[in-house]
Structure formats: structure tokens, C-alpha cells
Design a protein around this motif. Structure first.
Motif, PDB file in Angstrom:
ATOM      1  N   ALA A  26      10.989  -5.869 -11.771  1.00  7.55           N
ATOM      2  CA  ALA A  26      12.082  -6.692 -12.293  1.00  7.55           C
ATOM      3  C   ALA A  26      13.285  -6.622 -11.364  1.00  7.55           C
ATOM      4  CB  ALA A  26      12.463  -6.237 -13.697  1.00  7.55           C
ATOM      5  N   PHE A  27      14.165  -7.587 -11.530  1.00  9.25           N
ATOM      6  CA  PHE A  27      15.417  -7.621 -10.771  1.00  9.25           C
ATOM      7  C   PHE A  27      16.573  -7.586 -11.779  1.00  9.25           C
ATOM      8  CE2 PHE A  27      18.879  -9.671  -8.411  1.00  9.25           C
ATOM      9  CZ  PHE A  27      18.813  -8.951  -7.217  1.00  9.25           C
ATOM     10  N   SER A  28      17.643  -6.852 -11.437  1.00 12.67           N
ATOM     11  CA  SER A  28      18.739  -6.655 -12.391  1.00 12.67           C
ATOM     12  C   SER A  28      20.065  -7.099 -11.788  1.00 12.67           C
ATOM     13  CB  SER A  28      18.843  -5.187 -12.808  1.00 12.67           C
ATOM     14  OG  SER A  28      17.608  -4.738 -13.330  1.00 12.67           O
ATOM     15  N   VAL A  40      16.328 -12.091 -19.095  1.00 14.30           N
ATOM     16  CA  VAL A  40      16.709 -11.281 -20.264  1.00 14.30           C
ATOM     17  C   VAL A  40      18.202 -10.988 -20.153  1.00 14.30           C
ATOM     18  CG1 VAL A  40      16.382  -9.132 -21.518  1.00 14.30           C
ATOM     19  CG2 VAL A  40      14.416 -10.263 -20.452  1.00 14.30           C
ATOM     20  N   VAL A  41      18.973 -11.574 -21.042  1.00 11.20           N
ATOM     21  CA  VAL A  41      20.436 -11.456 -20.997  1.00 11.20           C
ATOM     22  C   VAL A  41      20.889 -10.476 -22.076  1.00 11.20           C
ATOM     23  CG1 VAL A  41      22.614 -12.690 -21.254  1.00 11.20           C
ATOM     24  CG2 VAL A  41      20.679 -13.793 -20.113  1.00 11.20           C
ATOM     25  N   ILE A  42      21.636  -9.451 -21.669  1.00  8.54           N
ATOM     26  CA  ILE A  42      22.144  -8.423 -22.594  1.00  8.54           C
ATOM     27  C   ILE A  42      23.660  -8.442 -22.523  1.00  8.54           C
ATOM     28  CG2 ILE A  42      22.096  -5.993 -23.226  1.00  8.54           C
ATOM     29  CD1 ILE A  42      19.450  -5.728 -21.776  1.00  8.54           C
ATOM     30  N   PHE A  84       9.534  -4.730 -16.110  1.00  8.54           N
ATOM     31  CA  PHE A  84       8.271  -5.428 -15.899  1.00  8.54           C
ATOM     32  C   PHE A  84       8.436  -6.477 -14.804  1.00  8.54           C
ATOM     33  CE2 PHE A  84       8.347  -4.638 -20.631  1.00  8.54           C
ATOM     34  CZ  PHE A  84       7.560  -3.482 -20.577  1.00  8.54           C
ATOM     35  N   CYS A  85       7.297  -6.893 -14.296  1.00  5.92           N
ATOM     36  CA  CYS A  85       7.310  -7.976 -13.311  1.00  5.92           C
ATOM     37  C   CYS A  85       7.750  -9.283 -13.974  1.00  5.92           C
ATOM     38  CB  CYS A  85       5.915  -8.146 -12.706  1.00  5.92           C
ATOM     39  SG  CYS A  85       5.306  -6.700 -11.825  1.00  5.92           S
ATOM     40  N   ASN A  86       8.265 -10.167 -13.139  1.00  8.17           N
ATOM     41  CA  ASN A  86       8.642 -11.526 -13.567  1.00  8.17           C
ATOM     42  C   ASN A  86       9.847 -11.574 -14.510  1.00  8.17           C
ATOM     43  OD1 ASN A  86       8.029 -14.215 -13.004  1.00  8.17           O
ATOM     44  ND2 ASN A  86       6.931 -14.487 -14.926  1.00  8.17           N
ATOM     45  N   ILE A  87      10.580 -10.460 -14.584  1.00  8.93           N
ATOM     46  CA  ILE A  87      11.769 -10.420 -15.455  1.00  8.93           C
ATOM     47  C   ILE A  87      13.015 -10.232 -14.603  1.00  8.93           C
ATOM     48  CG2 ILE A  87      13.028  -8.992 -17.130  1.00  8.93           C
ATOM     49  CD1 ILE A  87      10.529  -8.632 -18.697  1.00  8.93           C
ATOM     50  N   ILE A  88      14.049 -10.961 -14.959  1.00 11.56           N
ATOM     51  CA  ILE A  88      15.381 -10.800 -14.347  1.00 11.56           C
ATOM     52  C   ILE A  88      16.358 -10.410 -15.452  1.00 11.56           C
ATOM     53  CG2 ILE A  88      17.270 -11.951 -13.141  1.00 11.56           C
ATOM     54  CD1 ILE A  88      15.207 -13.785 -11.843  1.00 11.56           C
ATOM     55  N   PHE A  89      16.906  -9.212 -15.334  1.00 13.81           N
ATOM     56  CA  PHE A  89      17.888  -8.732 -16.309  1.00 13.81           C
ATOM     57  C   PHE A  89      19.290  -9.172 -15.880  1.00 13.81           C
ATOM     58  CE2 PHE A  89      14.498  -5.663 -17.192  1.00 13.81           C
ATOM     59  CZ  PHE A  89      14.513  -5.673 -18.589  1.00 13.81           C
ATOM     60  N   VAL A  90      20.052  -9.704 -16.852  1.00  9.72           N
ATOM     61  CA  VAL A  90      21.458 -10.045 -16.632  1.00  9.72           C
ATOM     62  C   VAL A  90      22.260  -9.301 -17.701  1.00  9.72           C
ATOM     63  CG1 VAL A  90      23.179 -11.861 -16.481  1.00  9.72           C
ATOM     64  CG2 VAL A  90      20.830 -12.318 -15.747  1.00  9.72           C
ATOM     65  N   LYS A 132      22.233   2.146  -8.512  1.00  9.52           N
ATOM     66  CA  LYS A 132      20.783   2.326  -8.421  1.00  9.52           C
ATOM     67  C   LYS A 132      20.051   1.405  -9.400  1.00  9.52           C
ATOM     68  CE  LYS A 132      20.891   7.162  -6.910  1.00  9.52           C
ATOM     69  NZ  LYS A 132      20.501   8.556  -7.246  1.00  9.52           N
ATOM     70  N   ILE A 133      20.719   1.061 -10.488  1.00  9.18           N
ATOM     71  CA  ILE A 133      20.090   0.215 -11.516  1.00  9.18           C
ATOM     72  C   ILE A 133      20.269  -1.255 -11.184  1.00  9.18           C
ATOM     73  CG2 ILE A 133      20.107  -0.395 -13.973  1.00  9.18           C
ATOM     74  CD1 ILE A 133      21.036   2.435 -14.560  1.00  9.18           C
ATOM     75  N   PHE A 134      21.458  -1.623 -10.719  1.00  7.15           N
ATOM     76  CA  PHE A 134      21.784  -3.039 -10.490  1.00  7.15           C
ATOM     77  C   PHE A 134      21.964  -3.292  -8.995  1.00  7.15           C
ATOM     78  CE2 PHE A 134      23.459  -2.025 -14.740  1.00  7.15           C
ATOM     79  CZ  PHE A 134      22.752  -2.954 -15.488  1.00  7.15           C
ATOM     80  N   PRO A 135      20.972  -3.886  -8.360  1.00  3.05           N
ATOM     81  CA  PRO A 135      21.122  -4.196  -6.926  1.00  3.05           C
ATOM     82  C   PRO A 135      22.130  -5.308  -6.657  1.00  3.05           C
ATOM     83  CG  PRO A 135      19.042  -5.057  -7.775  1.00  3.05           C
ATOM     84  CD  PRO A 135      19.634  -4.230  -8.864  1.00  3.05           C
TER      85      PRO A 135
END
Length: 811
Positions: A195-197, A311-313, A337-343, A369-372
Motif C-alpha cells: 500500500a501507499f500512504s 481509504v480515507v481516514i 494490503f496491495c492496491n490500497i492508497i491510504f489518505v 516511516k509510515i507516510f512517504p
């Protein structure tokens, strides 16, 4: 403007939506089925009821024919019960389809072919069947009427508050463009491995939620959108269960196998805990394998989706340290997970502070480290923030033309202060609500033209950004401001000579820094007499503001009302905590423009307030006399009818002289001062009426307790002697009493004659009859002073004293 009549509009869909949305589907089918079954077999149902209940009907009928009293009682109970049910139906907004069907069934059974015949009730020519049918129709009509929608015209000058934090009006075109650019780049990120964050950082109220709305619009149909709000969770464990449940509900409709994978992963993840979501228990199958294997299975399933998953939080910066840590663990590991982008939107400073409480020393490095990718929101132009603030204020405050006029007259320095104070959309909305609340209150209580809107805005701004300094200004203005007099009319004004380093100081400079030496605007906060009008929630101790006085006059005249006019005046004059200065109360009575007032209710309240002030405030009879002379001067021209004013004043005097006690002393002094020779009397209350009030004042006091005739001349502090002395009227160098005959007549009755004649002799008569005393003898002068102080210094006074001695004592 005349108010339009309320219109009732019926929308055909309202009835259906009201019924079917509030009813369970089973209840709907049961209700409709019962109605159709009855209509199909109506005669059979009637025959069934008649067959098995006829004996009971006949028994009841015989009882009613045999007893008129029972018939009356049954009629009364039926009517009372029907009315009670009508009242409860009207209060309850619930509409039940089953209940409506029951009404119809009952009505049909009663009247179909007149199968059932009822005897007459206690009301002539009215049967019980008619009564029951009438109430059934009424019940039915009341329930159906709840589906009617009232459409009322707007009440002038009654505006509400803007009830939202991020309306569409606040969408910034630059941020919209930035969101589209960001989304296009995120869609091209490779998420086939993990995933990407992204973190959206900004202070509270800086527009993070609005920016997420921009992101959602930009994403559109190009990706799946999952919104999770951890603020709704109660515990860290619930955050995990609710997150995966939200993820499952959003993705399972597009790819079914993901549901089973997520269920097994969550069950394995939370094994050994008691906090398992409801949706997990609905799953039946479980796949064996380690947690890491289950996680890889979910990633593989997500890659089958044709689009990425955003996925927006939001609202992370409203959580505590444990909840924040759980959300970050979800993003970093648990749900990576793969194919997920966290915002994830957050106030970075707050989150780092909470991580420190969890023992993470370098919170900033932990987040990196969590949010590139960290997105710092673009700065919003101050003009746009002010424009939003002005827009909200126009929606909530009135009159709009005055608001527009105020903003058009602000200079650059004043706009700069507003810009420095309103740094986010949220702050602008909060301040607009605060200002609109105070503005509406002042408009309704004081009047639109009795204060300066610009002054109100900046003093409210001071309260908004620096409550401590606001409270200091409200309670101790002279600690910060100095008082000076204008050159033209010596009006007292406040002035600020301090520095302007802070934003609060700049506001004080705007309000009190620049003052015209000759005049100030009417109602300005700079004027001492209107200064208190701007502090709606607190005033200087012992002072009555014009606003307080105006609100008091609009209070209830019911003497038992806990917040009524009488209660307010009582607290001003008698309370230990909020007692007001008598001179301050007098100033408000004297400065209130009662002469041009055309509202009978306000004039009536004004005189009632005056009545209570005179009753409760025993420290300043001279002020009471002064205001009465001012109000009752016949040369004053009131806007109302003179007879109405005379009646108000006359009735107030009647109340005052019927109270007795210490008020009788004060009223005696006031009446004696108002009683002047006829050619000098310019009051609407004439001398004959004043003398009548004098007599009533004494008469009520005499009837309050069993007095002795000796109390008349005995100077021992008794009320009767004090009132008689205060009732003397000065005519030049002599004093006259108009109540001597009343007092003598009262004590000359046989049952009231005093037996203290010997004490009277010792007190006065022996001294008066002593021929050895010269006219300059102090003893003789004291005796004459006592007599003159009660009966007057004219010759008639001495004659009245002799009559008093002869008729009021038993020798």
C-alpha cells in the motif's frame, strides 16, 4: 410588513413515506392483509361476533336501561377517554399503518348494514355507536394529518446559525486544482507490492476535511472510495473491527471473494480478545494458515479489482494516544494490503505529542516511516477567509444593509486585524456565529440604532481571541482604559493609551485609541453611559447598563415569575451578590426616553419597575422624589393618553401607601415634598389626591398593629411617630400636618383610648403647665419641638395637640 398566513401543503408522497418508512415490512403486510380479509368476509365476521358476543351485549344493554346513573357514567368515561386519546395522538408524531387499518376495521364493523344496534347514550338522540364512530374518524383524521407538511412564511429578522463546518461554498479553486493533480499522481503509484500512504497535515480548522471533499470529487469513478472515521469508535480494538467491516462493506459488492478473506483475517488477527465485530460472527468458514499468509491472500484478492482503493481516514487528531497508535498501526502494518492508497488527515503537532506519551521519542521520524508523502495544505488567501466570514455573517445576522455598510467603512488597519484573527474557515464560522448571536440579542433587546455594529464586532473579536483581556475590560475597565471628558458637553468617554504590540492591543486601539475631542457617535462603546451595552454576559459590579434596563422592561409583569420584572428589581435593590447602585438605577430611569414611547406595555412596565424600586430601595428617598417630580410634571408631553398615564401613577401611589412598614416613612417624606401650594403645583397628581394618599398611608399604618396614643408623641423610634413627623408639609417658615384629625379620630374611640395619661403628663404636660419656666428654657423648647414635629408649628397644630390630649387618653 404583515405576516402571511400559514399554508398547509399536502404532498402525496409524504403519506407513503411516513407510513412505509416507519413500519416494519411484516407489519405492513399484516395490516393490508387484515383489511382485505375483512372486506372479503365482512358479513361472516359480523355474524361471528354477534353469535359469540350477543349475550354480553344484551346483558350490558339491560344494565344500562335499568340504571340512568350507570348510563351517564359510561357516557362520561367514553367521552373522557376519547378526548384523552385524541390529545395523545396529537402530541405523538408517530404514524402507524396498522393503527390506521384498525380504525377502518372498527368503523366498518360498526356501521356496515347496521348489523349492530346500540342504545342511546346519556346524551339525547346520540347513540353509543355514533360516539364510537365519531372518535374513530377523529383518531383516523389526526393520524393522517401528521402527514401534512406546514409551510410557514419566514418571520422577519429571525435567522438561525450556519450549521456546518465545511460547506461547499468554502471550496477553494486552488485546492480543488491541487487535489486533482494529487489524485492523478496517486493513481499512477505502483501499489502491486504494498500500500501507499499519504498524510494531509494542517492545524484544526485549516480545511483538511474540505480538502478531503476535494479529493473525493477528484477521484470520482476512477477508484474505489472507502471512508473510515475512527472518531466513532470507543476503543482501540473497535477501531480494528470497524475498519475491516467498513472495508468489507465497501469492496465486497464489487468482488465477492474478498469478504471471506477479510473475515478470516480479522478473526485470526483478534483471536484471544473479546472485542470481535458482529460481522465476523456472521462468517462460517475459516481458512487455516498464518496471519501473514492470510494477509497475502487479501492482497492477491485486492489485485483482482480493476481500480485502486482509496481509504480515507479523517479526524485522527481528535483521538487519544492509544487510538492514534492503533490507526497508525493499521496504515503501517495491519491493513497494508496491495492496491490500497491510504489518505490520513491529521494535525501533525498534536499527533507527535500523543506519540510521545506512548514512549515514542521521535514522533516526527516515526510518521516519516509510515507516510512517504506528506501534503501540507496550501495557504488560504486571507481575502477568501474574510469573504467567507462576511458571507456567513450576512446569512445569520441582520439587517444586512448595516452589515454591508460597516464592512465598506473599515480601513486597512481594521481589515488587517480581522485577517490576523481569522486564520481558518472554522474560526471564521465560529466568530460569525458568536457575533450574530450578540447582534441579534442587542437588536431585539436594545434596538438596532442604540449601538455601533463595528464596535460590537471588535469587542466580540477581543472576546474570541483573548477572553482574559475581555473579562478585564468588562469588569475593571479603568485598569486598562482612562476616562476623560469631551470639550463640547463634558460627556465621559474611555480612552486607550497603551501600546499595540499584540493583536488584543490593536483591537483596543481601534476601539478606544482615536477619539474625537468634541463628540462621539451615539451608542459608541467609547461613551461611558453606553459602554456596558456591549457586554451581554457580564457588567461592571453595582452598575445598571442601558441594555439591562431595556431587558428588564421587557420581562414578565407577573409578580410570581422567577425571571420577571419584580424579581429583577428585587435583586438589584436587595441582593447581596448583584445589588446595584441607587444612582445607577436612577440614571437609567431618568435617561430612558419614556416620553416618546408609544408602546403601552413598555410604559406600564416602566411604572411597575418604578413602584418596585421605591418599595425595595430604602437608601435614597431623595432620588425617588426627584424621579417622581420629573415624570409627573404636567409640562411633559407623553405619546400616550394623559388619562392612562394618570391612572398608572395614581395606582402606583395606592400600592405604596398600602404597604406600611419602613416604606410608610419614605412615602410620608415623598408626599410631604410633593404637596406644595396650588399655584406652585405643576404635577398631574393634584394636592387633594396627595393629601388623600397621606391619610391612607397613616390609616394603613394605624391598622397594622395595636398602637397606643402615647406613641404619637413618644420619640423612641416607633414607626407611627416617624411617619407623623415625616408627613409635615413645609410652607415657608411653618409646618402643617394634614393628618392630625385622622389620628385624633382614630384614638378617640373608647376602645382605643390610652391609659398612659400620667406618662403623657411627665413627658409634656407638666413642662407646658410649669409657669416658672421661661420661653428660652431648654426643657420648654424640647416640649414644643416634640409637639411641632408631630402636629405642626402653626396655631392649629397646638389646638390639635390639646384636642389629642383631651380625647385620646383616659384620665
Amino acid at each position: 410588513m404583515k405576516n402571511k398566513r400559514n399554508r398547509i401543503i399536502f404532498n402525496g408522497t409524504d403519506l407513503l413515506s411516513t407510513l412505509f418508512l416507519r413500519e416494519n415490512i411484516i407489519d405492513i403486510f399484516v395490516s393490508i392483509g387484515l383489511l382485505l380479509l375483512l372486506l372479503e368476509n365482512l358479513e361472516i365476521v359480523q355474524a361471528f361476533i354477534f353469535r359469540y358476543s350477543s349475550n354480553y351485549f344484551y346483558a350490558i344493554e339491560n344494565q344500562l336501561y335499568g340504571s340512568n346513573m350507570l348510563n351517564v357514567w359510561l357516557t362520561v368515561i367514553l367521552i373522557y377517554g376519547g378526548i384523552n386519546v385524541c390529545y395523545k395522538l396529537r402530541e405523538n408524531q408517530h404514524v402507524s399503518l396498522f393503527r390506521l387499518v384498525c380504525y377502518l376495521i372498527g368503523f366498518i364493523l360498526l356501521f356496515y348494514r347496521n348489523k349492530f344496534c346500540f342504545i342511546d347514550s346519556a346524551i339525547p338522540l346520540v347513540s353509543y355507536s355514533f360516539l364510537c364512530g365519531m372518535f374513530l374518524l377523529l383518531f383516523f383524521g389526526l393520524d393522517v394529518s401528521k402527514c401534512y407538511v406546514p409551510n410557514t412564511a419566514k418571520i422577519p429578522y429571525q435567522k438561525g446559525f450556519v450549521n456546518t463546518e465545511t460547506p461547499i461554498d468554502d471550496l477553494n479553486p486552488i485546492r480543488e486544482a491541487y487535489a486533482k493533480s494529487l489524485v492523478s499522481q496517486l493513481l499512477n503509484v505502483d501499489t502491486t507490492k504494498e500500500a501507499f500512504s499519504v498524510s494531509i497535515c494542517g492545524k484544526w480548522g485549516s480545511g483538511k476535511t474540505t480538502f478531503l471533499h476535494n479529493l473525493r470529487n477528484a477521484i470520482g469513478e476512477t477508484a474505489y472510495y472507502v471512508e473510515f472515521n475512527p472518531w466513532n469508535c470507543q476503543t482501540p480494538n473497535q477501531i480494528i473491527s470497524d475498519f475491516f467491516e467498513e472495508l468489507n462493506d465497501s469492496l465486497a459488492p464489487f468482488y465477492g471473494p474478498i469478504e471471506k478473506r477479510l473475515a478470516n483475517y480479522v478473526r485470526e488477527l483478534m483471536d484471544g480478545t473479546n472485542m470481535v465485530s458482529d460481522f465476523v460472527f456472521k462468517k462460517i468458514f475459516r481458512i487455516d494458515g498464518s496471519l501473514e499468509k492470510l494477509k497475502n491472500d487479501i492482497s492477491n484478492e485486492l489485485l483482482h479489482l480493476k481500480k485502486k482503493v482509496f481509504v480515507v481516514i479523517d479526524d485522527v487528531d481528535r483521538l487519544d494516544k492509544d487510538e492514534i497508535f492503533e490507526v497508525l498501526r493499521l496504515v503501517r502494518n495491519t491493513a497494508k494490503f496491495c492496491n490500497i492508497i491510504f489518505v490520513v488527515s491529521m494535525d501533525e503537532k498534536y499527533v507527535i505529542e500523543q506519540l510521545g506519551k506512548k514512549g515514542i521519542l521521535d514522533g516526527k521520524l516515526y510518521l516519516e516511516k509510515i507516510f512517504p508523502l506528506v501534503v501540507k495544505l496550501p495557504k488560504i488567501d486571507s481575502f477568501e477567509l474574510l469573504d467567507s466570514f462576511k458571507h456567513d455573517l450576512r446569512l445569520m445576522g441582520y439587517p444586512v444593509k448595516d452589515i454591508n455598510s460597516m464592512f465598506s467603512k473599515l480601513n486597512r488597519q481594521e481589515y488587517k486585524v480581522l485577517e490576523d484573527a481569522i486564520v481558518t474557515f472554522r474560526k471564521g464560522k465560529m466568530f460569525a456565529r458568536q457575533l450574530a448571536a450578540s447582534m441579534t440579542f442587542l437588536n431585539n433587546s436594545l434596538g438596532i440604532h442604540q449601538y455601533a455594529l463595528k464596535d460590537l464586532m471588535f469587542i466580540e473579536l477581543l472576546k474570541f481571541i483573548d477572553d482574559e483581556k475581555y473579562q478585564q475590560i468588562a469588569n475593571s475597565p479603568t485598569a486598562i482604559l482612562r476616562i476623560e471628558s469631551l470639550k463640547s458637553n463634558w460627556q465621559k468617554v474611555y480612552r486607550y493609551d497603551g501600546d499595540c504590540k499584540s493583536l488584543s492591543d490593536k483591537i483596543l486601539v481601534i476601539l478606544f485609541g482615536s477619539i474625537n475631542e468634541y463628540w462621539v457617535k451615539r451608542g459608541s462603546i467609547q461613551a461611558c453611559d453606553s459602554f456596558l451595552n456591549y457586554f451581554c454576559y457580564g457588567n461592571i459590579a453595582e452598575q445598571v447598563s442601558r441594555l439591562e434596563f431595556s431587558v428588564m422592561l421587557k420581562s414578565s409583569l407577573n409578580e410570581f415569575a422567577l425571571d420577571g420584572l419584580k424579581k429583577i428589581m428585587s435583586s438589584w435593590c436587595k441582593s447581596n451578590k448583584c445589588r446595584k447602585n441607587s444612582n445607577s438605577i436612577y440614571d437609567k430611569f431618568a435617561s430612558y426616553d419614556i416620553f416618546s414611547c408609544q408602546d403601552d406595555d413598555i410604559i406600564r412596565a416602566y411604572f411597575y419597575a418604578l413602584q418596585y424600586w421605591v418599595e425595595y430601595d430604602d437608601a435614597c428617598p431623595e432620588l425617588h422624589l426627584k424621579i417622581l417630580r420629573y415624570l409627573l410634571d404636567e409640562n411633559n408631553h407623553y405619546s400616550v393618553d394623559g388619562s392612562y398615564l394618570w391612572k398608572l401613577a395614581y395606582n402606583r401611589f395606592k400600592v405604596w401607601v398600602s404597604r406600611g412598614g419602613k416604606l410608610a416613612v419614605r412615602m410620608a417624606k415623598i408626599l410631604a415634598q410633593l404637596c406644595v401650594p396650588e399655584f406652585e403645583n405643576h404635577l398631574i397628581i393634584q394636592n387633594k389626591e396627595i393629601k388623600l394618599f397621606m391619610e391612607k398611608n397613616i390609616e394603613f399604618l394605624l391598622n397594622q398593629k395595636d398602637w397606643d396614643a402615647l406613641n404619637v408623641v413618644q420619640e423612641d423610634g416607633n414607626l407611627l411617630n416617624m411617619v407623623l413627623k415625616s408627613s409635615l408639609v413645609n410652607h415657608g417658615s411653618v409646618t402643617v400636618s394634614y393628618v392630625n384629625s385622622l389620628v385624633i379620630e382614630y384614638f378617640s374611640e373608647q376602645s382605643r383610648k390610652s391609659k398612659n395619661y400620667q406618662r403623657l403628663k411627665v413627658l409634656l404636660l407638666d413642662t407646658l403647665n410649669d409657669k416658672t419656666l421661661t420661653s428660652d428654657s431648654s426643657k420648654l423648647q424640647t416640649a414644643h419641638r416634640i409637639i411641632y414635629n408631630v402636629f405642626g408649628s402653626v396655631s392649629q397644630g397646638m389646638e390639635d395637640f390639646k384636642t389629642y390630649c383631651d380625647k385620646c387618653f383616659v384620665r
